[in-house]
Design a protein around this motif. Sequence first.
Motif, PDB file in Angstrom:
ATOM      1  N   ILE A  20      -6.942  -4.568  -6.348  1.00  0.00           N
ATOM      2  CA  ILE A  20      -5.892  -4.253  -7.317  1.00  0.00           C
ATOM      3  C   ILE A  20      -6.430  -4.604  -8.701  1.00  0.00           C
ATOM      4  CG2 ILE A  20      -3.502  -4.621  -8.034  1.00  0.00           C
ATOM      5  CD1 ILE A  20      -2.917  -5.700  -5.239  1.00  0.00           C
ATOM      6  N   THR A  21      -6.480  -3.630  -9.584  1.00  0.00           N
ATOM      7  CA  THR A  21      -6.961  -3.876 -10.942  1.00  0.00           C
ATOM      8  C   THR A  21      -5.774  -3.983 -11.899  1.00  0.00           C
ATOM      9  OG1 THR A  21      -7.168  -1.506 -11.345  1.00  0.00           O
ATOM     10  CG2 THR A  21      -9.117  -2.653 -10.524  1.00  0.00           C
ATOM     11  N   GLU A  22      -6.032  -4.608 -13.040  1.00  0.00           N
ATOM     12  CA  GLU A  22      -5.014  -4.763 -14.092  1.00  0.00           C
ATOM     13  C   GLU A  22      -3.692  -5.248 -13.496  1.00  0.00           C
ATOM     14  OE1 GLU A  22      -6.891  -0.735 -16.034  1.00  0.00           O
ATOM     15  OE2 GLU A  22      -4.778  -1.134 -16.433  1.00  0.00           O
ATOM     16  N   THR A  23      -3.758  -6.345 -12.801  1.00  0.00           N
ATOM     17  CA  THR A  23      -2.575  -6.844 -12.095  1.00  0.00           C
ATOM     18  C   THR A  23      -1.422  -7.131 -13.042  1.00  0.00           C
ATOM     19  OG1 THR A  23      -3.491  -9.082 -12.205  1.00  0.00           O
ATOM     20  CG2 THR A  23      -3.851  -7.821 -10.170  1.00  0.00           C
ATOM     21  N   GLN A  24      -0.219  -6.944 -12.502  1.00  0.00           N
ATOM     22  CA  GLN A  24       1.012  -7.176 -13.260  1.00  0.00           C
ATOM     23  C   GLN A  24       1.898  -8.137 -12.468  1.00  0.00           C
ATOM     24  OE1 GLN A  24       2.480  -3.154 -13.494  1.00  0.00           O
ATOM     25  NE2 GLN A  24       0.715  -2.453 -14.672  1.00  0.00           N
ATOM     26  N   PRO A  25       2.789  -8.852 -13.131  1.00  0.00           N
ATOM     27  CA  PRO A  25       3.656  -9.802 -12.398  1.00  0.00           C
ATOM     28  C   PRO A  25       4.407  -9.145 -11.238  1.00  0.00           C
ATOM     29  CG  PRO A  25       3.800 -10.214 -14.744  1.00  0.00           C
ATOM     30  CD  PRO A  25       2.962  -8.964 -14.577  1.00  0.00           C
ATOM     31  N   GLU A  26       4.766  -7.889 -11.384  1.00  0.00           N
ATOM     32  CA  GLU A  26       5.493  -7.214 -10.299  1.00  0.00           C
ATOM     33  C   GLU A  26       4.612  -6.907  -9.090  1.00  0.00           C
ATOM     34  OE1 GLU A  26       5.477  -6.441 -13.530  1.00  0.00           O
ATOM     35  OE2 GLU A  26       5.315  -4.269 -13.861  1.00  0.00           O
ATOM     36  N   ASP A  27       3.317  -7.149  -9.212  1.00  0.00           N
ATOM     37  CA  ASP A  27       2.439  -7.030  -8.051  1.00  0.00           C
ATOM     38  C   ASP A  27       2.562  -8.252  -7.135  1.00  0.00           C
ATOM     39  OD1 ASP A  27      -0.213  -5.569 -10.083  1.00  0.00           O
ATOM     40  OD2 ASP A  27       1.367  -4.569  -8.924  1.00  0.00           O
ATOM     41  N   SER A  28       3.203  -9.300  -7.614  1.00  0.00           N
ATOM     42  CA  SER A  28       3.369 -10.518  -6.811  1.00  0.00           C
ATOM     43  C   SER A  28       4.174 -10.205  -5.554  1.00  0.00           C
ATOM     44  CB  SER A  28       4.077 -11.603  -7.633  1.00  0.00           C
ATOM     45  OG  SER A  28       3.298 -11.970  -8.751  1.00  0.00           O
ATOM     46  N   ALA A  29       3.600 -10.529  -4.397  1.00  0.00           N
ATOM     47  CA  ALA A  29       4.231 -10.236  -3.104  1.00  0.00           C
ATOM     48  C   ALA A  29       3.279 -10.729  -2.019  1.00  0.00           C
ATOM     49  CB  ALA A  29       4.482  -8.737  -2.946  1.00  0.00           C
ATOM     50  N   VAL A  30       3.654 -10.464  -0.791  1.00  0.00           N
ATOM     51  CA  VAL A  30       2.753 -10.729   0.331  1.00  0.00           C
ATOM     52  C   VAL A  30       2.128  -9.399   0.740  1.00  0.00           C
ATOM     53  CG1 VAL A  30       2.498 -11.636   2.659  1.00  0.00           C
ATOM     54  CG2 VAL A  30       4.200 -12.638   1.120  1.00  0.00           C
ATOM     55  N   TYR A  31       0.827  -9.399   0.904  1.00  0.00           N
ATOM     56  CA  TYR A  31       0.104  -8.189   1.282  1.00  0.00           C
ATOM     57  C   TYR A  31      -0.465  -8.362   2.687  1.00  0.00           C
ATOM     58  CZ  TYR A  31       0.521  -6.688  -3.544  1.00  0.00           C
ATOM     59  OH  TYR A  31       1.025  -6.294  -4.754  1.00  0.00           O
ATOM     60  N   PHE A  32      -0.276  -7.339   3.491  1.00  0.00           N
ATOM     61  CA  PHE A  32      -0.801  -7.343   4.851  1.00  0.00           C
ATOM     62  C   PHE A  32      -1.753  -6.174   5.047  1.00  0.00           C
ATOM     63  CE2 PHE A  32       1.773 -10.584   6.763  1.00  0.00           C
ATOM     64  CZ  PHE A  32       2.987 -10.551   6.101  1.00  0.00           C
ATOM     65  N   CYS A  33      -2.875  -6.452   5.691  1.00  0.00           N
ATOM     66  CA  CYS A  33      -3.723  -5.371   6.158  1.00  0.00           C
ATOM     67  C   CYS A  33      -3.383  -5.136   7.632  1.00  0.00           C
ATOM     68  CB  CYS A  33      -5.207  -5.718   6.015  1.00  0.00           C
ATOM     69  SG  CYS A  33      -5.749  -7.133   7.009  1.00  0.00           S
ATOM     70  N   ALA A  34      -3.790  -4.011   8.142  1.00  0.00           N
ATOM     71  CA  ALA A  34      -3.548  -3.700   9.544  1.00  0.00           C
ATOM     72  C   ALA A  34      -4.620  -2.732  10.032  1.00  0.00           C
ATOM     73  CB  ALA A  34      -2.150  -3.112   9.748  1.00  0.00           C
ATOM     74  N   ALA A  35      -4.759  -2.685  11.342  1.00  0.00           N
ATOM     75  CA  ALA A  35      -5.720  -1.764  11.948  1.00  0.00           C
ATOM     76  C   ALA A  35      -5.065  -1.098  13.147  1.00  0.00           C
ATOM     77  CB  ALA A  35      -6.976  -2.518  12.376  1.00  0.00           C
ATOM     78  N   ARG A  36      -5.458   0.138  13.381  1.00  0.00           N
ATOM     79  CA  ARG A  36      -4.876   0.887  14.488  1.00  0.00           C
ATOM     80  C   ARG A  36      -5.889   1.861  15.053  1.00  0.00           C
ATOM     81  NH1 ARG A  36      -0.359   5.010  12.900  1.00  0.00           N
ATOM     82  NH2 ARG A  36      -2.081   6.489  12.965  1.00  0.00           N
ATOM     83  N   ALA A  37      -5.894   1.938  16.389  1.00  0.00           N
ATOM     84  CA  ALA A  37      -6.684   2.980  17.053  1.00  0.00           C
ATOM     85  C   ALA A  37      -5.750   4.150  17.328  1.00  0.00           C
ATOM     86  CB  ALA A  37      -7.280   2.440  18.350  1.00  0.00           C
ATOM     87  N   ASN A  38      -6.313   5.291  17.659  1.00  0.00           N
ATOM     88  CA  ASN A  38      -5.470   6.434  18.005  1.00  0.00           C
ATOM     89  C   ASN A  38      -4.594   6.099  19.186  1.00  0.00           C
ATOM     90  OD1 ASN A  38      -6.134   8.319  16.092  1.00  0.00           O
ATOM     91  ND2 ASN A  38      -7.867   9.111  17.252  1.00  0.00           N
ATOM     92  N   ALA A  39      -3.443   6.738  19.270  1.00  0.00           N
ATOM     93  CA  ALA A  39      -2.573   6.569  20.422  1.00  0.00           C
ATOM     94  C   ALA A  39      -3.320   7.064  21.650  1.00  0.00           C
ATOM     95  CB  ALA A  39      -1.284   7.364  20.231  1.00  0.00           C
ATOM     96  N   GLY A  40      -3.142   6.319  22.701  1.00  0.00           N
ATOM     97  CA  GLY A  40      -3.830   6.729  23.918  1.00  0.00           C
ATOM     98  C   GLY A  40      -3.953   5.542  24.843  1.00  0.00           C
ATOM     99  N   GLY A  41      -3.986   5.768  26.119  1.00  0.00           N
ATOM    100  CA  GLY A  41      -4.068   4.658  27.050  1.00  0.00           C
ATOM    101  C   GLY A  41      -2.871   3.750  26.906  1.00  0.00           C
ATOM    102  N   THR A  42      -3.097   2.482  26.828  1.00  0.00           N
ATOM    103  CA  THR A  42      -2.001   1.532  26.719  1.00  0.00           C
ATOM    104  C   THR A  42      -1.762   1.084  25.296  1.00  0.00           C
ATOM    105  OG1 THR A  42      -3.491  -0.305  27.154  1.00  0.00           O
ATOM    106  CG2 THR A  42      -2.367   0.671  29.048  1.00  0.00           C
TER     107      THR A  42
END
Lengths: 114, 116
Positions: free
Chosen positions: B77-99
Motif C-alpha cells: 500500500i503506497t501513500e497510506t492514509q489514516p482511513e487505511d487503518s484496519a486489519v488486513y488478511f491474506c488468503a489462499a485457495r485452490a480450485n474447487a475439486g475433491g474435498t
Amino acid sequence: GAVVSQHPSWVICKSGTSVKIECRSLDFQATTMFWYRQFPKQSLMLMATSNEGSKATYEQGVEKDKFLINHASLTLSTLTVTSAHPEDSSFYICSARDLDTEAFFGQGTRLTVV
Amino acid sequence: GENVEQHPSTLSVQEGDSAVIKCTYSDSASNYFPWYKQELGKRPQLIIDIRSNVGEKKDQRIAVTLNKTAKHFSLHITETQPEDSAVYFCAARANAGGTSYGKLTFGQGTILTVHP
C-alpha cells in the motif's frame, strides 16, 4: 459486487438455548457456502463448507452435532448453534461463491451467550 | 491442507509512507490469492486479488506480488492514509475439486495503523 446477507447481525441468548443464523445470496446462486468463526483480534477460522443439497463438510475439531448446517437451496444456508454456551460467543461470518468466483461475505453475526 | 502464514501481526506507519504485508503458503495447488480489509465488527472486504498465472497486479495505491516458486505473496500500500487503518488478511485457495471445495485459508491478520 454480489450481495450476501446474513441475519441476525447480533443476538444474545441464554445458555442452553439454540440460535439460528441465516446466510442468503441475494443476486447470485451460491453453489458453495462457508461458515467462519472469528474470535476477537483473531483470524477467520473455517468451521464448515456446505454445498447445496448435500451434507456439510466440517473442519477438524468442529462438532457437527453442535453446529448444524443446512444448505437447502442455492441462495440460503443456515447455521444453528445448538445448546449454546458462553464459550460459543463469537463473531460468525458466512461467505458464498459460485464455482470459481471470488467469495462474498455476509455482514457477520455477533453471538453472545449469557 | 493449506497453511498460510502472515507477517507482521502489527504494522504502524506515518501517513504517506508505504506499508508491506507478506504471506507464505504451503500448498502448491493454491492458485488464487485474495487480500481482505476488515474494520472492527464488519465483514471482510476484498481489496485486491491475484491468480497464479500473474506475477503482479496493481489497483491505484494497492499492489500485490506473487512468487509461485517461493510460495509467497505480498500486499503493498503506497501513500497510506489514516482511513487505511484496519486489519488486513491474506488468503489462499485452490480450485474447487475433491474435498477442498475451493475453500479459503486465511493468514493470521495484520493490524495496520496509519498515524496522521
